[in-house]
Write an enzyme that holds these catalytic residues in place. Structure first.
Site, PDB file in Angstrom:
ATOM      1  N   SER A 122       0.883  -1.465   0.053  1.00 45.29           N
ATOM      2  CA  SER A 122       0.263  -0.469   0.269  1.00 45.29           C
ATOM      3  C   SER A 122       0.897   1.443   0.110  1.00 45.29           C
ATOM      4  O   SER A 122       0.228   2.408  -0.444  1.00 45.29           O
ATOM      5  CB  SER A 122      -1.137   0.281   0.780  1.00 45.29           C
ATOM      6  OG  SER A 122       0.129  -0.349   2.650  1.00 45.29           O
ATOM      7  N   ASN A 193      -3.775   6.092  -1.036  1.00 48.77           N
ATOM      8  CA  ASN A 193      -3.440   5.805   0.752  1.00 48.77           C
ATOM      9  C   ASN A 193      -2.928   7.339   1.147  1.00 48.77           C
ATOM     10  O   ASN A 193      -2.114   8.261   1.702  1.00 48.77           O
ATOM     11  CB  ASN A 193      -2.190   4.988   0.798  1.00 48.77           C
ATOM     12  CG  ASN A 193      -2.851   4.199   1.804  1.00 48.77           C
ATOM     13  OD1 ASN A 193      -4.325   4.213   1.643  1.00 48.77           O
ATOM     14  ND2 ASN A 193      -2.740   2.919   0.608  1.00 48.77           N
TER      15      ASN A 193
HETATM   16  N1  CAA Z   1     -17.345 -11.436   1.843  1.00 49.64           N
HETATM   17  C1  CAA Z   1     -18.135 -11.433   1.752  1.00 49.64           C
HETATM   18  N2  CAA Z   1     -19.204 -10.999   1.580  1.00 49.64           N
HETATM   19  C2  CAA Z   1     -18.967  -9.440   2.772  1.00 49.64           C
HETATM   20  C3  CAA Z   1     -17.522  -9.440   2.737  1.00 49.64           C
HETATM   21  C4  CAA Z   1     -16.472 -10.394   2.511  1.00 49.64           C
HETATM   22  N3  CAA Z   1     -15.444 -10.038   2.695  1.00 49.64           N
HETATM   23  N4  CAA Z   1     -17.037  -8.604   4.389  1.00 49.64           N
HETATM   24  C5  CAA Z   1     -18.259  -8.121   4.477  1.00 49.64           C
HETATM   25  N5  CAA Z   1     -19.474  -8.580   3.839  1.00 49.64           N
HETATM   26  C6  CAA Z   1     -20.891  -8.372   3.496  1.00 49.64           C
HETATM   27  C7  CAA Z   1     -21.977  -8.451   5.338  1.00 49.64           C
HETATM   28  O1  CAA Z   1     -21.642 -10.456   5.504  1.00 49.64           O
HETATM   29  C8  CAA Z   1     -22.518  -7.986   5.024  1.00 49.64           C
HETATM   30  O2  CAA Z   1     -23.795  -9.049   4.177  1.00 49.64           O
HETATM   31  P1  CAA Z   1     -25.343  -8.829   4.696  1.00 49.64           P
HETATM   32  O3  CAA Z   1     -25.782  -7.905   4.965  1.00 49.64           O
HETATM   33  O4  CAA Z   1     -26.249 -10.216   4.564  1.00 49.64           O
HETATM   34  O5  CAA Z   1     -25.109  -9.019   6.360  1.00 49.64           O
HETATM   35  C9  CAA Z   1     -22.063  -6.910   3.836  1.00 49.64           C
HETATM   36  O6  CAA Z   1     -21.328  -7.231   3.167  1.00 49.64           O
HETATM   37  C10 CAA Z   1     -22.796  -5.878   4.255  1.00 49.64           C
HETATM   38  O7  CAA Z   1     -21.034  -5.882   5.512  1.00 49.64           O
HETATM   39  P2  CAA Z   1     -22.151  -4.397   6.648  1.00 49.64           P
HETATM   40  O8  CAA Z   1     -22.959  -5.182   7.101  1.00 49.64           O
HETATM   41  O9  CAA Z   1     -20.228  -5.611   7.798  1.00 49.64           O
HETATM   42  O10 CAA Z   1     -21.643  -3.504   6.623  1.00 49.64           O
HETATM   43  P3  CAA Z   1     -21.442  -1.977   4.889  1.00 49.64           P
HETATM   44  O11 CAA Z   1     -22.669  -2.095   5.097  1.00 49.64           O
HETATM   45  O12 CAA Z   1     -20.670  -1.484   6.344  1.00 49.64           O
HETATM   46  O13 CAA Z   1     -20.208  -3.052   4.551  1.00 49.64           O
HETATM   47  C11 CAA Z   1     -17.988  -3.037   3.197  1.00 49.64           C
HETATM   48  C12 CAA Z   1     -19.167  -3.274   4.758  1.00 49.64           C
HETATM   49  C13 CAA Z   1     -18.121  -3.251   2.914  1.00 49.64           C
HETATM   50  C14 CAA Z   1     -16.823  -2.866   4.392  1.00 49.64           C
HETATM   51  C15 CAA Z   1     -17.757  -0.893   3.678  1.00 49.64           C
HETATM   52  O14 CAA Z   1     -18.517  -1.160   5.030  1.00 49.64           O
HETATM   53  C16 CAA Z   1     -17.403  -0.261   3.220  1.00 49.64           C
HETATM   54  O15 CAA Z   1     -17.073   0.028   1.854  1.00 49.64           O
HETATM   55  N6  CAA Z   1     -16.294   0.645   3.274  1.00 49.64           N
HETATM   56  C17 CAA Z   1     -14.855   0.935   3.203  1.00 49.64           C
HETATM   57  C18 CAA Z   1     -14.531   0.283   2.747  1.00 49.64           C
HETATM   58  C19 CAA Z   1     -12.861   0.196   2.448  1.00 49.64           C
HETATM   59  O16 CAA Z   1     -12.796   1.504   1.959  1.00 49.64           O
HETATM   60  N7  CAA Z   1     -11.685  -0.390   2.059  1.00 49.64           N
HETATM   61  C20 CAA Z   1     -10.931   0.215   1.473  1.00 49.64           C
HETATM   62  C21 CAA Z   1      -9.490   0.801   2.723  1.00 49.64           C
HETATM   63  S1  CAA Z   1      -8.401   0.930   2.093  1.00 49.64           S
HETATM   64  C22 CAA Z   1      -7.141  -0.345   1.639  1.00 49.64           C
HETATM   65  O17 CAA Z   1      -8.153  -1.562   1.766  1.00 49.64           O
HETATM   66  C23 CAA Z   1      -6.227  -0.167   0.839  1.00 49.64           C
HETATM   67  C24 CAA Z   1      -5.054   0.236   1.456  1.00 49.64           C
HETATM   68  O18 CAA Z   1      -3.636   0.455   1.259  1.00 49.64           O
HETATM   69  C25 CAA Z   1      -5.156   0.807   3.057  1.00 49.64           C
END
Ligand code: CAA
Length: 287
Positions: A122, A193
């Site tokens: 990252s 980032n």
């Molecule tokens: N595989 C399959 N399904 C998954 C999953 C996975 N790994 N993770 C979550 N889900 C599912 C959950 O089980 C849930 O299913 P149900 O609705 O059937 O229960 C659904 O996805 C939604 O999850 P949540 O209810 O927990 O919460 P949410 O609606 O907030 O979604 C999220 C979760 C997709 C993570 C969302 O919050 C999101 O997009 N967050 C931002 C993530 C982000 O910014 N990522 C980038 C980070 S930076 C990076 O990775 C790089 C770096 O260099 C730092």
């Protein structure tokens, strides 16, 4: 130009990112190998892949073949030599530069001459990882986002010597994995980032200075800016240790005060509060 045909993918590192990448690789039909020095990490990865795949299958997001590919098809092991037959090796180990440099030299020695070496780093320079190998034109950054099975982006990072063919092959692999690849040049933090971490860092400064509670800071960004997660919850999700490591790279390599890691972030990392993975960060977690 005849492009390398990628059929076999090896992923090094079975943490959250590595297991997610291996899962998506397998469900997309690539022969996939997942390698980690820890057998325990491989067992945990298997469990998380199973959970994720079953969830996606139950929602009709993947079919039975993709499900089987991920549940039964991933070869896993602790021996790096398992990567020898891969056409594409994706490194996703801890964000530690000396470790990654050593690994790239080892992978270069054992991989097929035609194989591409990618890093999911990252923040570490792709050019410097490429320089640890004798095939710098075949080294590229493939920066997946967490959670890998859900996030559509792969940030493709071109090192100084990355060839056009390597970029074309990586683009094709991303497409086959159902991801959208966007290109960035090799600069500290790339695009993602460089923008995300200062926002997270500023949210931590706001908390430290008492501008608002964690709930208010996150709520403002969720309800006011439509972010799916507030920046503090996102920092917990990414890992506070990872956020600090990325900010250190931005700060030292770009040399500007605006990237100075917030003292509260340093203190929390020193205390071992890494976020979700340790059960405590800006919030507490029971699972
Ligand atoms: N595989 C399959 N399904 C998954 C999953 C996975 N790994 N993770 C979550 N889900 C599912 C959950 O089980 C849930 O299913 P149900 O609705 O059937 O229960 C659904 O996805 C939604 O999850 P949540 O209810 O927990 O919460 P949410 O609606 O907030 O979604 C999220 C979760 C997709 C993570 C969302 O919050 C999101 O997009 N967050 C931002 C993530 C982000 O910014 N990522 C980038 C980070 S930076 C990076 O990775 C790089 C770096 O260099 C730092």
């Amino acid at each position: 130009m005849s492009l390398t045909k990628v059929e076999r993918v090896a992923v090094i590192g079975a943490g959250t990112m590595g297991s997610g990448i291996a899962q998506v690789s397998a469900t997309s039909g690539f022969h996939t190998t997942l390698i980690d020095i820890s057998a325990e990490a491989l067992t945990r990865a298997k469990q998380s892949i199973q959970q994720s795949v079953e969830k996606l299958f139950s929602k009709g997001k993947i079919d039975e073949t993709a499900r089987q590919n991920a549940l039964e098809g991933i070869v896993s092991g602790t021996d790096l030599a398992l990567a020898a037959e891969a056409d594409l090796i994706i490194e996703a180990v801890t964000e530690n530069k000396p470790l990654k440099l050593k690994l790239f030299a080892e992978l270069d020695a054992l991989a097929k001459p035609s194989a591409l070496l990618a890093s999911n780093t990252s923040s570490i320079s792709i050019t410097s990882l490429a320089a640890a190998t004798k095939r710098p034109s075949q080294v590229i950054g493939m920066h997946f986002m967490n959670p890998v099975p859900l996030m559509p982006l792969v940030e493709l990072v071109r090192g100084l010597d990355t060839s056009a063919e390597t970029v074309a092959v990586a683009l094709e692999v991303c497409r086959a994995m159902g991801k959208t690849a966007l290109e960035a040049n090799d600069s500290p933090g790339f695009i993602s980032n460089r923008i995300l971490m200062p926002m997270i860092n500023e949210a931590i400064f706001c908390l430290m200075e008492g501008v608002g509670t964690a709930e208010a800071i996150d709520g403002v960004m969720k309800l006011g800016m439509n972010h799916p997660m507030g920046p503090l919850a996102l920092a917990d999700f990414i890992g506070l240790d990872v956020c600090l490591a990325i900010l250190e790279v931005l700060h030292s390599e770009l040399g500007e005060d605006k990237y100075r890691p917030c003292p509260l972030l340093r203190k929390m990392v020193a205390a071992g509060y890494y976020g979700r993975k340790t059960g405590r960060g800006f919030y507490t977690y029971t699972t």
